[in-house]
Design a protein around this motif. Sequence first.
Motif, PDB file in Angstrom:
ATOM      1  N   PRO A 161     -39.629  -2.778 -13.262  1.00 10.94           N
ATOM      2  CA  PRO A 161     -40.338  -3.595 -12.473  1.00 10.94           C
ATOM      3  C   PRO A 161     -39.361  -4.394 -11.724  1.00 10.94           C
ATOM      4  O   PRO A 161     -38.219  -4.741 -11.871  1.00 10.94           O
ATOM      5  N   THR A 207     -40.770 -12.420  -8.510  1.00 13.87           N
ATOM      6  CA  THR A 207     -42.089 -12.952  -8.904  1.00 13.87           C
ATOM      7  C   THR A 207     -42.907 -13.488  -7.782  1.00 13.87           C
ATOM      8  O   THR A 207     -43.966 -13.797  -7.700  1.00 13.87           O
ATOM      9  N   GLU A 239     -46.422  -7.738  -9.192  1.00 11.28           N
ATOM     10  CA  GLU A 239     -45.611  -6.189  -9.734  1.00 11.28           C
ATOM     11  C   GLU A 239     -46.496  -5.247 -10.395  1.00 11.28           C
ATOM     12  O   GLU A 239     -46.121  -4.144 -10.204  1.00 11.28           O
ATOM     13  N   ASP A 240     -47.012  -5.608 -11.362  1.00  6.62           N
ATOM     14  CA  ASP A 240     -47.718  -4.679 -12.097  1.00  6.62           C
ATOM     15  C   ASP A 240     -49.080  -4.084 -11.302  1.00  6.62           C
ATOM     16  O   ASP A 240     -49.460  -2.835 -11.917  1.00  6.62           O
ATOM     17  N   PRO A 296     -46.539  -2.092  -7.415  1.00  2.09           N
ATOM     18  CA  PRO A 296     -45.135  -2.150  -7.368  1.00  2.09           C
ATOM     19  C   PRO A 296     -44.217  -1.805  -6.044  1.00  2.09           C
ATOM     20  O   PRO A 296     -43.574  -2.371  -5.853  1.00  2.09           O
TER      21      PRO A 296
END
Length: 183
Positions: free
Chosen positions: A16, A20, A40-41, A44
């Motif tokens: 990852p 943020t 990001e999850d 990505p």
Amino acid sequence: MRKLALSAVLGLLAGPALATGLDIEIAGEANGTVHVDLFEDVAPLHVERLTTLAEEGAYDGVWFHRVIDGFMAQTGDVEFAKEGGDMRMAGRGGSQYDDLPAEFSDIPYTRGVVGMARSQNPDSANSQFFIMFTEYPSLNGAYTVVGEVTSGMDVIDQIKRGEGRNGAVMGAPDRMVSVTVTE
């Protein structure tokens, strides 16, 4: 088989992203800083693209070229939509990187959600993104969601509106003075 850019493959192998969020300093009719939390999850590859372009300074000075009242404010054309660029071409450009494959999710398009702009081809997002003024369910599942504004929506609400059905901004558009990656 879909071909991925080398940087995207390396980003996936590395795990990852460390970033943020983004702090976006806006000037024009709107003045202030907006903070965007990045997902990001969820997306990505798209988050990596946004943070890469921000770290390179590519977004600094880029205009909000398409702003539709009651819908969204679009920016991120690092090719044409900045000082010295051709405003008539704004919205048609991208970065020097390859387009990205879609990373659709079930996150709904509501006020403050940040999505990636694209052409009719779902795998054509590159550098442009938009911020929602309000809920817009017809976008759900059809455009990649990359994050959400967590502070500064009052600044977004003040961005100079465009004209006509396509929301083209005439005269001096508001711009992203600087875009900084936060951790």
